[in-house]
Write a protein that holds these residues in place. Structure first.
Motif, PDB file in Angstrom:
ATOM      1  N   GLY A 122      61.610  42.130  61.062  1.00  0.00           N
ATOM      2  CA  GLY A 122      60.498  42.610  61.868  1.00  0.00           C
ATOM      3  C   GLY A 122      59.291  41.707  61.890  1.00  0.00           C
ATOM      4  O   GLY A 122      58.626  41.582  62.911  1.00  0.00           O
ATOM      5  N   PHE A 123      58.987  41.048  60.765  1.00  0.00           N
ATOM      6  CA  PHE A 123      57.760  40.250  60.669  1.00  0.00           C
ATOM      7  C   PHE A 123      58.046  38.945  59.925  1.00  0.00           C
ATOM      8  O   PHE A 123      58.746  38.951  58.926  1.00  0.00           O
ATOM      9  CB  PHE A 123      56.673  41.022  59.903  1.00  0.00           C
ATOM     10  N   TYR A 124      57.478  37.873  60.404  1.00  0.00           N
ATOM     11  CA  TYR A 124      57.576  36.613  59.673  1.00  0.00           C
ATOM     12  C   TYR A 124      56.548  35.630  60.217  1.00  0.00           C
ATOM     13  O   TYR A 124      55.973  35.824  61.292  1.00  0.00           O
ATOM     14  CB  TYR A 124      58.979  36.017  59.738  1.00  0.00           C
ATOM     15  N   GLY A 150      49.080  19.033  68.605  1.00  0.00           N
ATOM     16  CA  GLY A 150      48.588  18.828  67.247  1.00  0.00           C
ATOM     17  C   GLY A 150      47.647  19.884  66.727  1.00  0.00           C
ATOM     18  O   GLY A 150      47.255  19.833  65.565  1.00  0.00           O
ATOM     19  N   ARG A 151      47.288  20.894  67.550  1.00  0.00           N
ATOM     20  CA  ARG A 151      46.347  21.895  67.047  1.00  0.00           C
ATOM     21  C   ARG A 151      47.053  23.092  66.414  1.00  0.00           C
ATOM     22  O   ARG A 151      46.605  23.610  65.398  1.00  0.00           O
ATOM     23  CB  ARG A 151      45.431  22.382  68.164  1.00  0.00           C
ATOM     24  N   LEU A 152      48.138  23.552  66.997  1.00  0.00           N
ATOM     25  CA  LEU A 152      48.803  24.760  66.532  1.00  0.00           C
ATOM     26  C   LEU A 152      49.345  24.580  65.114  1.00  0.00           C
ATOM     27  O   LEU A 152      50.098  23.653  64.834  1.00  0.00           O
ATOM     28  CB  LEU A 152      49.944  25.121  67.483  1.00  0.00           C
ATOM     29  N   LYS A 153      48.973  25.505  64.219  1.00  0.00           N
ATOM     30  CA  LYS A 153      49.401  25.440  62.825  1.00  0.00           C
ATOM     31  C   LYS A 153      50.617  26.314  62.544  1.00  0.00           C
ATOM     32  O   LYS A 153      51.500  25.929  61.779  1.00  0.00           O
ATOM     33  CB  LYS A 153      48.255  25.877  61.902  1.00  0.00           C
ATOM     34  N   GLY A 154      50.651  27.501  63.129  1.00  0.00           N
ATOM     35  CA  GLY A 154      51.741  28.416  62.843  1.00  0.00           C
ATOM     36  C   GLY A 154      51.733  29.594  63.787  1.00  0.00           C
ATOM     37  O   GLY A 154      50.745  29.848  64.487  1.00  0.00           O
ATOM     38  N   ILE A 155      52.854  30.326  63.787  1.00  0.00           N
ATOM     39  CA  ILE A 155      53.016  31.478  64.666  1.00  0.00           C
ATOM     40  C   ILE A 155      53.438  32.680  63.828  1.00  0.00           C
ATOM     41  O   ILE A 155      54.373  32.605  63.026  1.00  0.00           O
ATOM     42  CB  ILE A 155      54.076  31.214  65.753  1.00  0.00           C
ATOM     43  N   ASN A 156      52.747  33.802  64.015  1.00  0.00           N
ATOM     44  CA  ASN A 156      53.151  35.065  63.415  1.00  0.00           C
ATOM     45  C   ASN A 156      54.009  35.829  64.408  1.00  0.00           C
ATOM     46  O   ASN A 156      53.626  35.988  65.568  1.00  0.00           O
ATOM     47  CB  ASN A 156      51.927  35.929  63.086  1.00  0.00           C
ATOM     48  N   ALA A 165      50.964  43.794  58.984  1.00  0.00           N
ATOM     49  CA  ALA A 165      51.502  42.519  58.502  1.00  0.00           C
ATOM     50  C   ALA A 165      50.732  41.323  59.045  1.00  0.00           C
ATOM     51  O   ALA A 165      51.015  40.187  58.657  1.00  0.00           O
ATOM     52  CB  ALA A 165      52.971  42.390  58.886  1.00  0.00           C
ATOM     53  N   LEU A 166      49.770  41.541  59.918  1.00  0.00           N
ATOM     54  CA  LEU A 166      49.067  40.432  60.555  1.00  0.00           C
ATOM     55  C   LEU A 166      48.354  39.547  59.539  1.00  0.00           C
ATOM     56  O   LEU A 166      48.477  38.310  59.568  1.00  0.00           O
ATOM     57  CB  LEU A 166      48.066  40.985  61.580  1.00  0.00           C
ATOM     58  N   SER A 335      43.984  50.430  60.593  1.00  0.00           N
ATOM     59  CA  SER A 335      43.046  50.638  59.489  1.00  0.00           C
ATOM     60  C   SER A 335      42.788  49.350  58.730  1.00  0.00           C
ATOM     61  O   SER A 335      41.952  49.317  57.831  1.00  0.00           O
ATOM     62  CB  SER A 335      43.599  51.688  58.522  1.00  0.00           C
ATOM     63  N   TYR A 336      43.495  48.291  59.068  1.00  0.00           N
ATOM     64  CA  TYR A 336      43.480  47.076  58.257  1.00  0.00           C
ATOM     65  C   TYR A 336      42.273  46.196  58.567  1.00  0.00           C
ATOM     66  O   TYR A 336      41.686  46.280  59.646  1.00  0.00           O
ATOM     67  CB  TYR A 336      44.805  46.325  58.427  1.00  0.00           C
ATOM     68  N   PRO A 337      41.878  45.337  57.630  1.00  0.00           N
ATOM     69  CA  PRO A 337      40.596  44.638  57.748  1.00  0.00           C
ATOM     70  C   PRO A 337      40.662  43.417  58.647  1.00  0.00           C
ATOM     71  O   PRO A 337      41.734  42.923  58.999  1.00  0.00           O
ATOM     72  CB  PRO A 337      40.310  44.212  56.305  1.00  0.00           C
TER      73      PRO A 337
END
Length: 357
Positions: A122-124, A150-156, A165-166, A335-337
């Motif tokens: 589901g999440f990674y 060259g800017r993009l570091k990663g993808i959720n 999970a964000l 509810s997450y910060p």
């Protein structure tokens, strides 16, 4: 923790006890008493609560967006929701990113991709590049394969209801990769006294090789801030702010509970200086590391555009993540910060898309 909410709109009552973060269940009762189960309670609330809904802009037959969420209508070449769950495959995130960049400039450090159907896992977090030394990772740059220069570091990738999970997946850009010292395993903290976003445990000594577990993920108290070790690895803390950590050998943190007594086969304490000696100094260090980031958000839907309710729910979640607030049980979607709160005010994450091309 459960919260009860009753919403009344045009003779329809939503009576919803559920965990806001997990979205366990919701029942919609119409005036004749029939019950309809909703897959994701947030959708039901937003669909009826019009005051939260946000404007949508359509760019063409495959893309429309709010100011924070781009909805990409895709085909089964990206993923096929009609397959049974065990046969579904992860979406090709490089393909998704390249399609996204057809509409929006290369201005984002991270992309977060949601979809409206469950896909295992589901999440990674999909790493795209790493230019940081001293965190247990080699240096690499595959951003070109994703359409970034060259800017993009990663993808959720967060599935359809992964708001909780964000934060966790974003932190995976820098942690936890200290396996060679036994402090982590598979990207998560192992049996080490780190109360982390990336798990870990906590404990107190009762005697010779006798410890009581005092915290496990989800057992509370936990204020959803990065641990100081995670702050350091992300470039948001100085070495001197990181306390020593203790690892319990022979203890599997996945199978212990708060209050349990464990008898480790070994006990090893490590300082940040020992970690630096093993993995090298973090470069760039706290004084030179980036503190301010930008995240683009893509909502995938197969063969259709997302509904207004679906777009609004994701928009509100990303607005919260890009703000400054902490845990908020009265927020309509999560509810997450925020990232800023979770990083103790030392970092920001802009989540507005900006103008398309």
């Amino acid at each position: 923790v459960y919260k009860r909410q009753v919403y009344t709109r045009s003779g329809v009552v939503i009576d919803a006890p559920w965990d806001w973060g997990m979205g366990l269940w919701l029942e919609l009762h119409n005036t004749n008493g029939n019950v309809k189960k909703w897959d994701w309670p947030v959708m039901g609330i937003i669909a009826l609560d019009r005051k939260h809904q946000v404007p949508l802009t359509k760019l063409d037959s495959k893309m429309r967006h709010t100011t924070r969420v781009a909805n990409l209508k895709v085909g089964t070449d990206v993923y096929d929701p009609k397959l049974k769950y065990s046969d579904r495959r992860r979406p090709n995130l490089a393909k998704v990113a390249r399609r996204f960049y057809q509409y929006f400039p290369d201005r984002y450090d991270f992309l977060t991709v949601w979809n409206m159907e469950d896909v295992p896992p589901g999440f990674y977090h999909q790493p795209v590049q790493n230019g940081v030394k001293g965190i247990g990772l080699g240096r690499y740059d595959a951003s070109g394969a994703y359409g970034s220069r060259g800017r993009l570091k990663g993808i959720n990738f967060l599935g359809r209801s992964g708001e909780y999970a964000l934060l966790h997946e974003t932190v995976h850009q820098w942690a936890a990769f200290l396996d060679k010292m036994g402090l982590s395993r598979g990207g998560h903290w192992w049996a080490v006294n780190i109360r982390g976003i990336l798990y870990g445990i906590d404990f107190k000594k009762l005697g010779y090789r006798k410890y009581k577990i005092t915290w496990t993920p989800g057992s509370g108290p936990h204020d959803d801030r990065l641990s100081w070790m995670e702050m350091y690895l992300a470039g948001l803390a100085m070495k001197r702010e990181v306390p020593k950590v203790t690892r319990l050998g022979g203890v599997d943190p996945r199978y212990v509970r708060k209050g349990q007594i464990v008898r480790p086969t070994s006990v090893v304490t490590r300082s940040i200086d020992q970690i630096v000696a093993r993995f090298g100094k973090r470069e760039p260090d706290y004084g030179k590391s980036r503190k301010h980031f930008r995240m683009g958000t893509v909502l995938l839907t197969v063969g259709r555009f997302a509904t207004s309710a679906e777009m609004t729910a994701h928009h509100l979640t990303m607005a919260k993540f890009g703000g400054s607030g902490g845990n908020d049980w009265d927020h309509p979607t999560t509810s997450y910060p925020s990232w800023k709160y979770a990083t103790r005010g030392r970092s920001t994450m802009k989540t507005n898309l900006g103008a398309p091309k």
